[in-house]
Write an enzyme that holds these catalytic residues in place. Structure first.
Site, short mmCIF file in Angstrom:
data_model
loop_
_atom_site.label_atom_id
_atom_site.label_comp_id
_atom_site.label_asym_id
_atom_site.label_seq_id
_atom_site.Cartn_x
_atom_site.Cartn_y
_atom_site.Cartn_z
CG ASP A 33 -36.99 30.47 -80.63
OD1 ASP A 33 -37.04 29.98 -81.75
OD2 ASP A 33 -36.22 31.60 -80.37
CB ILE A 34 -32.29 32.32 -77.85
CG1 ILE A 34 -32.02 32.47 -79.20
CG2 ILE A 34 -31.41 31.38 -77.00
CD1 ILE A 34 -30.76 32.86 -79.61
CD GLN A 96 -35.02 27.57 -93.71
OE1 GLN A 96 -35.59 27.33 -94.94
NE2 GLN A 96 -34.46 26.65 -93.22
CG HIS A 102 -36.16 25.57 -87.40
ND1 HIS A 102 -35.13 25.55 -88.42
CD2 HIS A 102 -36.89 26.70 -87.05
CE1 HIS A 102 -35.35 27.32 -88.55
NE2 HIS A 102 -36.37 27.68 -87.92
CG HIS A 104 -40.55 28.47 -85.34
ND1 HIS A 104 -39.83 29.15 -84.46
CD2 HIS A 104 -40.12 28.42 -86.42
CE1 HIS A 104 -38.93 29.67 -85.31
NE2 HIS A 104 -39.28 29.11 -86.63
P1 AMP Z 1 -36.59 30.96 -88.35
O1 AMP Z 1 -36.60 32.29 -88.69
O2 AMP Z 1 -37.96 30.11 -88.89
O3 AMP Z 1 -35.21 29.90 -89.27
O4 AMP Z 1 -36.46 30.34 -87.03
C1 AMP Z 1 -35.18 30.28 -86.20
C2 AMP Z 1 -35.44 30.37 -84.79
O5 AMP Z 1 -34.13 30.00 -84.15
C3 AMP Z 1 -35.68 31.82 -84.43
O6 AMP Z 1 -36.76 31.78 -83.68
C4 AMP Z 1 -34.50 32.01 -83.47
O7 AMP Z 1 -34.67 32.70 -82.17
C5 AMP Z 1 -34.09 30.66 -83.14
N1 AMP Z 1 -32.67 30.49 -82.44
C6 AMP Z 1 -31.58 31.00 -83.34
N2 AMP Z 1 -30.39 30.71 -82.57
C7 AMP Z 1 -30.76 30.18 -81.66
C8 AMP Z 1 -30.18 29.19 -80.44
N3 AMP Z 1 -28.73 29.55 -80.29
N4 AMP Z 1 -30.70 28.52 -79.70
C9 AMP Z 1 -31.98 28.73 -79.46
N5 AMP Z 1 -32.96 29.11 -80.75
C10 AMP Z 1 -32.39 29.96 -81.59
#
Ligand code: AMP
Ligand code: ZN
Length: 137
Positions: A33-34, A96, A102, A104
């Site tokens: 995760d970024i 979300q 996804h 986590h």
């Molecule tokens: P959610 O809020 O549960 O939909 O989680 C989305 C997650 O995706 C968040 O923790 C972001 O930090 C992560 N995220 C968004 N864009 C990227 C990316 N390009 N690479 C890795 N993680 C990402």
């Protein structure tokens, strides 16, 4: 493979956007995760686009959960994590923000700062029983 236009996780799965990939199999991909909640925070996605928990097929869901378990074990072994949270957010109301399913996988450490906005307090037993009646299969 099914993809959705403008889905960043589809683009990662297609190799069109960069990601730090840490695990993959026929159905799933896992990457860092970024914006990590704790050091080592990773995401598992199905390669095939599904919007969320309501939409994903059983085989992809199973593969994602098994991939999450692999990562949880690695986090214990290699990062010395004291615990792991698996979190899935289904719908904007449930936090979300990326609408490609996804999981986590968040390693936990004794002194980590992560606080989820939920502190369990005892519920009303009648309300719990009534909602149990609503939800029972
Ligand atoms: P959610 O809020 O549960 O939909 O989680 C989305 C997650 O995706 C968040 O923790 C972001 O930090 C992560 N995220 C968004 N864009 C990227 C990316 N390009 N690479 C890795 N993680 C990402
Ligand atoms: Zn997608």
């Amino acid at each position: 493979m099914a993809t959705a236009d403008d889905c960043i996780f589809c683009k990662i799965a297609a190799g069109e956007l960069p990601a730090t990939i840490i695990d993959e199999d026929e159905r799933t991909l896992a990457f860092m995760d970024i914006a990590p909640a704790t050091p080592g925070h990773a995401l598992v996605i199905p390669r095939r686009h599904s919007r969320d928990l309501l939409e994903i097929g059983a085989e992809d869901l199973q593969a994602c959960v098994l991939a999450a378990q692999r990562l949880a074990r690695r986090m214990h072994e290699r990062l010395d994590a004291d615990g792991v949270n698996l979190i899935n957010s289904c719908g904007a109301r449930a936090w979300q923000t990326v609408f490609h399913f996804h999981v986590h996988v968040i390693p936990r450490y004794a002194d980590d700062p992560l606080k989820l906005p939920w502190s369990p307090t005892p519920g009303d037993p009648e309300a719990i029983a009534e909602l149990g009646d609503e939800l029972r299969a």
